[in-house]
Design a protein around this motif. Structure first.
Motif, PDB file in Angstrom:
ATOM      1  N   GLY A  43       0.779  -1.233   0.000  1.00  0.00           N
ATOM      2  CA  GLY A  43       0.000   0.000   0.000  1.00  0.00           C
ATOM      3  C   GLY A  43       0.804   1.273   0.000  1.00  0.00           C
ATOM      4  O   GLY A  43       0.257   2.361  -0.214  1.00  0.00           O
ATOM      5  N   ASP A  44       2.118   1.191   0.256  1.00  0.00           N
ATOM      6  CA  ASP A  44       2.957   2.384   0.218  1.00  0.00           C
ATOM      7  C   ASP A  44       2.974   2.964  -1.200  1.00  0.00           C
ATOM      8  O   ASP A  44       2.817   2.244  -2.185  1.00  0.00           O
ATOM      9  N   ILE A  45       3.170   4.271  -1.294  1.00  0.00           N
ATOM     10  CA  ILE A  45       3.093   4.973  -2.575  1.00  0.00           C
ATOM     11  C   ILE A  45       4.451   5.562  -2.931  1.00  0.00           C
ATOM     12  O   ILE A  45       5.057   6.280  -2.131  1.00  0.00           O
ATOM     13  N   ILE A  46       4.920   5.266  -4.130  1.00  0.00           N
ATOM     14  CA  ILE A  46       6.167   5.817  -4.658  1.00  0.00           C
ATOM     15  C   ILE A  46       5.820   6.848  -5.724  1.00  0.00           C
ATOM     16  O   ILE A  46       4.984   6.605  -6.590  1.00  0.00           O
ATOM     17  N   ASP A  86      11.051   2.566 -10.701  1.00  0.00           N
ATOM     18  CA  ASP A  86      11.217   1.116 -10.786  1.00  0.00           C
ATOM     19  C   ASP A  86      12.305   0.618  -9.862  1.00  0.00           C
ATOM     20  O   ASP A  86      12.186  -0.459  -9.265  1.00  0.00           O
ATOM     21  N   THR A  87      13.390   1.396  -9.723  1.00  0.00           N
ATOM     22  CA  THR A  87      14.471   1.013  -8.808  1.00  0.00           C
ATOM     23  C   THR A  87      13.959   0.955  -7.377  1.00  0.00           C
ATOM     24  O   THR A  87      14.211  -0.008  -6.638  1.00  0.00           O
ATOM     25  N   ILE A  88      13.226   1.987  -6.960  1.00  0.00           N
ATOM     26  CA  ILE A  88      12.680   2.025  -5.602  1.00  0.00           C
ATOM     27  C   ILE A  88      11.711   0.870  -5.392  1.00  0.00           C
ATOM     28  O   ILE A  88      11.744   0.184  -4.363  1.00  0.00           O
ATOM     29  N   TYR A  89      10.835   0.659  -6.362  1.00  0.00           N
ATOM     30  CA  TYR A  89       9.841  -0.421  -6.267  1.00  0.00           C
ATOM     31  C   TYR A  89      10.534  -1.771  -6.092  1.00  0.00           C
ATOM     32  O   TYR A  89      10.192  -2.552  -5.190  1.00  0.00           O
ATOM     33  N   VAL A 134      16.053   4.792   0.842  1.00  0.00           N
ATOM     34  CA  VAL A 134      17.417   5.319   0.773  1.00  0.00           C
ATOM     35  C   VAL A 134      18.344   4.334   0.066  1.00  0.00           C
ATOM     36  O   VAL A 134      19.166   4.727  -0.775  1.00  0.00           O
ATOM     37  N   ASP A 135      18.221   3.048   0.399  1.00  0.00           N
ATOM     38  CA  ASP A 135      19.042   2.030  -0.268  1.00  0.00           C
ATOM     39  C   ASP A 135      18.892   2.122  -1.784  1.00  0.00           C
ATOM     40  O   ASP A 135      19.881   2.073  -2.529  1.00  0.00           O
ATOM     41  N   ALA A 136      17.661   2.251  -2.233  1.00  0.00           N
ATOM     42  CA  ALA A 136      17.387   2.273  -3.670  1.00  0.00           C
ATOM     43  C   ALA A 136      18.020   3.484  -4.343  1.00  0.00           C
ATOM     44  O   ALA A 136      18.641   3.364  -5.415  1.00  0.00           O
ATOM     45  N   LEU A 137      17.902   4.649  -3.723  1.00  0.00           N
ATOM     46  CA  LEU A 137      18.380   5.862  -4.367  1.00  0.00           C
ATOM     47  C   LEU A 137      19.890   6.015  -4.289  1.00  0.00           C
ATOM     48  O   LEU A 137      20.469   6.815  -5.032  1.00  0.00           O
ATOM     49  N   ARG A 138      20.526   5.245  -3.427  1.00  0.00           N
ATOM     50  CA  ARG A 138      21.994   5.230  -3.438  1.00  0.00           C
ATOM     51  C   ARG A 138      22.535   4.507  -4.674  1.00  0.00           C
ATOM     52  O   ARG A 138      23.719   4.606  -4.987  1.00  0.00           O
ATOM     53  N   LEU A 139      21.644   3.800  -5.377  1.00  0.00           N
ATOM     54  CA  LEU A 139      22.035   3.129  -6.616  1.00  0.00           C
ATOM     55  C   LEU A 139      21.891   4.043  -7.833  1.00  0.00           C
ATOM     56  O   LEU A 139      22.299   3.672  -8.934  1.00  0.00           O
ATOM     57  N   ARG A 140      21.292   5.220  -7.653  1.00  0.00           N
ATOM     58  CA  ARG A 140      20.990   6.112  -8.776  1.00  0.00           C
ATOM     59  C   ARG A 140      21.682   7.461  -8.597  1.00  0.00           C
ATOM     60  O   ARG A 140      22.189   7.798  -7.520  1.00  0.00           O
TER      61      ARG A 140
END
Length: 250
Positions: free
Chosen positions: A89-92, A100-103, A113-119
């Motif tokens: 139910g969380d919203i990105i 897509d990376t965050i998802y 934060v983990d996801a955006l450290r990849l971008r």
């Protein structure tokens, strides 16, 4: 800056009225009546390629598609999912394919934060457009039932040699939203957004807020707007989607 300025909340119109090119923008917050969490996303464009876009509803969010496929030049930075709902139910909401990376990362138990450290920022020299992102986390055990975070990834120098990553975490306040956008105004190169996300008034009326956003954006550069009001208790949501191309056809 005094304490009163620190807590000042402005209307959306006041925040953008002197900015002809805000770029892409995310707003997250809580309505004045404390009933809904609000998510809004809009896009603007200067080139024919950028302006050739519309928002479309899909099963798990919204997607950006070309309005006229015959005019598509480079789809890599203009076609993406700006909003996706996670299975819990969380919203990105983001301004690029980092959605897509965050998802993918969060679906496997990782964090925003983990996801955006990849971008990093977009590779559109010389603008190095920042990647802006937001996440709404619902939790019945916490104050008001949800929290939200926002992020901006932007170039650390004019040549795009380094990336600076900024993250902001918020507890909801009735009537308060945070507004993060890509540019401080028009220019060549475009001036990157600076400072913390701006504090914006969030009314309880979704139609009123949607009209305020759409009517405040520069009429030549605005392209599409999506607004969602999600009931904090039930999870049910109401949505408004506006595409300039479809308005022009009417």
């Amino acid at each position: 800056m005094n304490s009163q300025e620190t807590y000042e909340i402005q209307s959306f119109n006041d925040l953008v009225k002197n900015n002809p090119y805000v770029g892409r923008g995310i707003i997250i917050g809580m309505t004045e009546d404390s009933k809904n969490v609000v998510t809004a996303y809009f896009i603007m464009g200067r080139s024919e390629n950028s302006r050739n876009r519309v928002f479309r509803w899909v099963e798990d969010g919204i997607i950006i598609e070309p309005f006229d496929e015959s005019k598509v030049e480079d789809p890599s930075l203009i076609i993406y999912y700006p909003l996706k709902d996670l299975p819990n139910g969380d919203i990105i909401v983001t301004n690029g394919n980092q959605t897509d990376t965050i998802y993918d990362v969060m679906k496997e138990g990782g964090s925003f934060v983990d996801a955006l450290r990849l971008r990093e920022f977009e590779p559109d020299d010389p603008n190095w457009t920042p990647r802006i992102s937001g996440i709404i986390n619902f939790d019945d055990e916490i104050y008001q039932g949800f929290t939200y975070s926002m992020s901006i990834l932007k170039s650390g120098d004019p040549k795009g040699n380094s990336c600076n990553r900024f993250f902001y975490e918020y507890e909801p306040v009735p009537g308060l939203g945070h507004f993060l956008h890509t540019y401080m105004g028009d220019g060549n190169p475009l001036p990157t957004f600076t400072g913390e996300p701006e504090r914006v008034t969030i009314p309880s009326d979704m139609v009123q807020f949607s009209h305020e956003i759409w009517n405040s954006l520069n009429k030549d550069n605005k392209i599409s707007l999506y607004v969602r009001y999600s009931d904090i208790e039930t999870g049910e949501c109401e949505e408004i989607l506006i595409n300039k191309h479809e308005q022009e056809e009417e």
